[in-house]
Design an enzyme around this catalytic site. Structure first.
Site, PDB file in Angstrom:
ATOM      1  CG  HIS A   1       3.774  11.792  -7.921  1.00 28.35           C
ATOM      2  ND1 HIS A   1       2.959  10.999  -8.701  1.00 28.35           N
ATOM      3  CD2 HIS A   1       3.291  13.052  -8.033  1.00 28.35           C
ATOM      4  CE1 HIS A   1       2.028  11.752  -9.263  1.00 28.35           C
ATOM      5  NE2 HIS A   1       2.210  12.998  -8.878  1.00 28.35           N
TER       6      HIS A   1
ATOM      7  CB  SER B   1      -8.470 -16.334  30.483  1.00 31.15           C
ATOM      8  OG  SER B   1      -8.423 -15.859  29.152  1.00 31.15           O
TER       9      SER B   1
ATOM     10  CB  CYS C   1      -3.795  -9.809  28.745  1.00 30.51           C
ATOM     11  SG  CYS C   1      -2.656 -11.048  29.410  1.00 30.51           S
TER      12      CYS C   1
END
Length: 818
Positions: free
Chosen positions: A442, A725, A774
């Site tokens: 709830h 990299s 990436c």
């Protein structure tokens, strides 16, 4: 069918009928029997032939309610009560609500209404082979307001529910109480808040055959992720006993996510399973003074999932059927909020309620709003986060609903759990924190609807947080929410997606945390360029794979005890714990972006990092320079590690073959030579990951000078490259990026590094191999991203917080290049 017991009401007389059977009503009859009952009728009529089980029953009509009010002359008396009502004055609201309810309860039903209910209940008893004497068939009596379950506003729990009602006198009394519940304090406040006229709303009562879930399990499911609005996952919660405890948040349930698209194709895509504490269950109060009671759940039962995988999948299939049906009826995508129950006597599953979901379906899909906490402090409590937002204010600890008058607008509500009686103050809170409850309780539902951040299932928040202290509630850091001491700084970012340009260069994302994946699904990305397994292993698995495989040989007693506790559900097969957790983590990320590509880098811990996992020191060497030591590909085929790598392969195979998430592309890190690449690919094939089979591609990280210099040879082994990299920079420049002494020399924009990148891209393209990047560089340096686009790189994978600004920059570069 019920029609064999009673005659169906003719269409002409439906408008003035006092009773209608569920089989006689459908979605077009909300005005006659309310949203809840019309939906039950719709499912019985339209979905039982598709295998969806729905218990039968009947409803008193809205006409019956209005007839009662009119015959007794109650309308004007009720109107007089509400002429100068102030819903923000709690004492005033409570007094008027009490008087209204008492007025209805003190007024007897007209005789013909009593007779109609008695005849219908008698027919139900006959249908189920019981006589209507002092006791009869057990039923659930639920109210259904005519304004309830409209997609724009959830009236969930606004009126009453009575379970295990098993005599005519109890049925009549429960119906009477349901009529009165139209004027509970919370219902009055809720209607006022949502702009509903008190007297335009009528009440229908559903009388439905009980499902004996007191002897089994029950729960709630949504055909959409309730937190992020991700449409392709069904969320199922489950606990022992009758379902009220899950709905009200009195129990922390088990939770399961299932991926709908591949489920419909026949796969078994259970994306995640999370064990809840399930401390209590609601059962029949046999021989007692009440209809139901709560009892404690035995410890062994708490420590296992309360429904099995086939039941999870069956419920998810039904969620898909129900969602597809209602979307077709309404002519618009309609995610559903569904209550289910399992009968402990027959073992059958049933749907006992279904209503349109009312929060995520109303949100704009064109705006991304993110919250970022800038400071951190002492953590006072943690639990499940609801709403990816941040709230703050003075804490108000309220242990009982009778104390809600103490609450002041703008405070943070701290309590054990909430039910609809709390709603008048919930909407005034800046945030909500509860000890109990799961994502479908709830407190969670109402907090989402009102746009208020909440943390549920904290366990001890009412003890660790004191009234009057300043707190910050953060739900923006993933699935776990935290209550921090003090008022902390945070920022809110809003981005309009509809104006973002499309780019020729694929824009991918770097994603490590599976709990955030569904939230990232709405970002303008073409997939995932780097899904890191290290986050899943370190945070969800925590143990070294060999420590799980050789548990009995572990020498560290503390690590052994911790692993035993962590894997208690897997005592007979601890390696399966690794496979399950890893598969679930990968699957959550893959599902979020399906069918777009998700490149999953196989584990790339260094030996010192592996050693820090539980039990890891026993299996790892001490290396002088682990950065360029036993890591990546060299571990995967090594006799000292290959059996651990097999677990990673098993997890990946399960995600692709059993869950159907074939968008997953494994990527091999730190692969020094083409021959090493061939050894790893052979190792993967042993475990069912055969390159080319079922569309399986295998990529390699291009992060070593040898990967660039021998790119032609690596192209013969792998299907694609992804430039890392970070490592390529340190190994080209010959420096340790972890050393502060030479950190100032680390720069991906160095001419030597850029020449390496240029050579890699040109060679990959010449060989017809895909190549992306990436690493961190494109996120940190926009000019580096421009350099990559000019070289014609296929894809750039960015951190999520860099995606939006980099898309704009890349679009400009592409435009300039023509």
């Amino acid at each position: 069918m019920v029609s064999s017991v009673v005659e169906k009401t003719s269409v002409a007389h439906k408008e003035t009928a006092l009773i209608l059977w569920f089989e006689e009503v459908g979605t077009h009859d909300v005005g006659l029997v309310g949203g809840k009952n019309s939906s039950l009728g719709e499912m019985i009529q339209q979905l039982t032939n598709k295998g969806v089980n729905v218990p039968s029953g009947f409803a008193t009509t809205a006409y019956a309610y209005r007839y009662f009010i009119q015959e007794a002359g109650l309308e004007q008396k009720l109107r007089d009560l509400f002429t100068d009502l102030d819903v923000n004055d709690m004492a005033n609201l409570q007094e008027r609500g009490h008087l209204a309810r008492q007025l209805i309860l003190d007024t007897p039903f007209p005789q013909n209404l009593q007779t109609a209910i008695a005849e219908a209940y008698g027919a139900m008893c006959e249908r189920y082979g019981q006589k209507m004497g002092r006791t009869g068939v057990d039923v659930a009596v639920r109210s259904s307001a005519t304004a309830e379950d409209l997609p724009e506003a959830s009236f969930a729990g606004q009126q009453e529910t009575y379970l295990n009602v098993h005599s005519l006198s109890c049925v009549l009394e429960s119906c009477h109480k349901c009529f009165a519940s139209l004027f509970t304090d919370r219902a009055i406040s809720y209607r006022h808040h949502n702009g509903f006229d008190h007297f335009a709303v009528a009440l229908s009562v559903g009388v439905q055959k009980m499902v004996r879930s007191d002897l089994a399990t029950s729960g709630v499911m949504f055909s959409i992720d309730t937190e992020t609005g991700f449409k392709n996952a069904a969320l199922i919660t489950a606990a022992y006993g009758l379902g009220e405890n899950v709905v009200q948040g009195a129990v922390n349930p088990d939770e399961y996510f299932v991926f709908k698209p591949t489920l419909k194709e026949g796969f078994k895509p259970i994306l995640e399973k999370r064990l809840g504490s399930k401390a209590i269950k609601m059962v029949y109060d046999v021989g007692g003074s009440k209809l139901t009671k709560n009892v404690e759940v035995a410890e062994p039962e708490r420590e296992k999932y309360c429904i099995n995988d086939e039941e999870i999948l069956q419920l998810a299939r039904w969620a898909c059927i129900i969602e597809d049906h209602y979307s077709g009826v309404r002519g618009v995508y309609t995610p559903m909020d569904i209550e289910w129950a399992k009968d402990g006597q027959t073992g059958e599953l049933f749907i006992v309620q279904a209503r349109p979901e009312t929060v995520q379906s109303q949100k704009s899909a064109n705006v991304i709003k993110t919250y970022e906490l800038k400071d951190h402090s002492q953590v006072l409590a943690t639990g499940r986060s609801v709403g990816a937002a941040i709230g703050q204010g003075k804490a108000q600890v309220i242990r009982n609903v009778s104390q809600i008058n103490q609450f002041r607008p703008g405070e943070v509500l701290i309590t054990n759990r909430t039910d609809p009686d709390w709603e008048p103050i919930m909407k005034q809170a800046s945030a909500i924190v509860t000890n109990q409850g799961g994502k479908t309780c709830h407190a969670a539902i109402i907090a989402r609807e009102m746009g208020i951040p909440a943390i549920v299932g904290c366990g001890d928040a009412t003890d660790t947080i004191k009234t009057g202290e300043d707190v910050t509630i953060c739900c923006s850091e993933g699935d776990e929410g935290s209550v921090y001491s003090g008022i902390l700084n945070y920022e809110v970012h809003e981005t309009e997606l509809s104006n973002l340009p499309r780019t020729k260069t694929q824009i991918l994302m770097n994603v490590g945390n599976p709990e955030q994946a569904f939230g990232f699904a709405s970002y303008p990305a073409d997939g995932v360029g780097l899904a890191r397994l290290e986050f899943i292993i370190a945070n969800h698995i925590k143990a070294h794979p060999l420590a799980l495989m050789k548990f009995d040989e572990l020498e560290d007693p503390l690590a052994k005890a911790e692993i035993a506790e962590l894997t208690k559900l897997y005592a007979g097969d601890r390696p399966r714990f690794f496979v399950d957790k890893l598969a679930h983590g990968i699957a959550m990320i893959a599902a979020a972006f399906y069918p777009k590509p998700v490149v999953v880098r196989m584990s790339d811990f260094k030996s010192n990092e592996y050693a820090n996992l539980l039990g890891g020191r026993q299996f790892e060497p001490k290396e002088e320079n682990p950065m360029i030591g036993w890591r990546g590909a060299s571990r995967y085929y090594d006799p000292n590690y290959r059996e651990a790598y097999a677990l990673e392969c098993q997890a990946l195979k399960r995600v692709r073959d059993e869950m159907g998430l074939t968008n997953v592309i494994p990527m091999i890190p730190f692969c020094r030579t083409p021959d090493e690449g061939r050894k790893v690919i052979a190792e993967m094939a042993k475990h069912g990951l055969k390159q080319g089979k079922n569309g399986l591609e295998i990529y390699v990280m291009c992060e070593l000078p040898s990967n660039v210099i021998l790119a032609d040879e690596f192209s013969e082994v792998f299907d694609g490259f992804s430039i890392g990299s970070n490592d390529l920079t340190q190994l080209t420049l010959g420096l340790d990026r972890d050393s502060s002494l030479v950190a100032h020399l680390f720069d991906e924009r160095n001419l030597g590094v850029k020449r390496m990148v240029k050579m890699a891209i040109e060679t990959a393209k010449a060989n017809g191999r895909k190549i992306g990047i990436c690493g961190q560089a494109p996120s940190d340096y926009p000019e580096f991203a421009e350099f990559l686009v000019e070289l014609g790189i296929d894809s750039i994978s960015l951190n999520p917080d860099s995606v939006l600004k980099t898309v704009l920059r890349i679009a400009e570069v592409e435009k300039a290049l023509g």
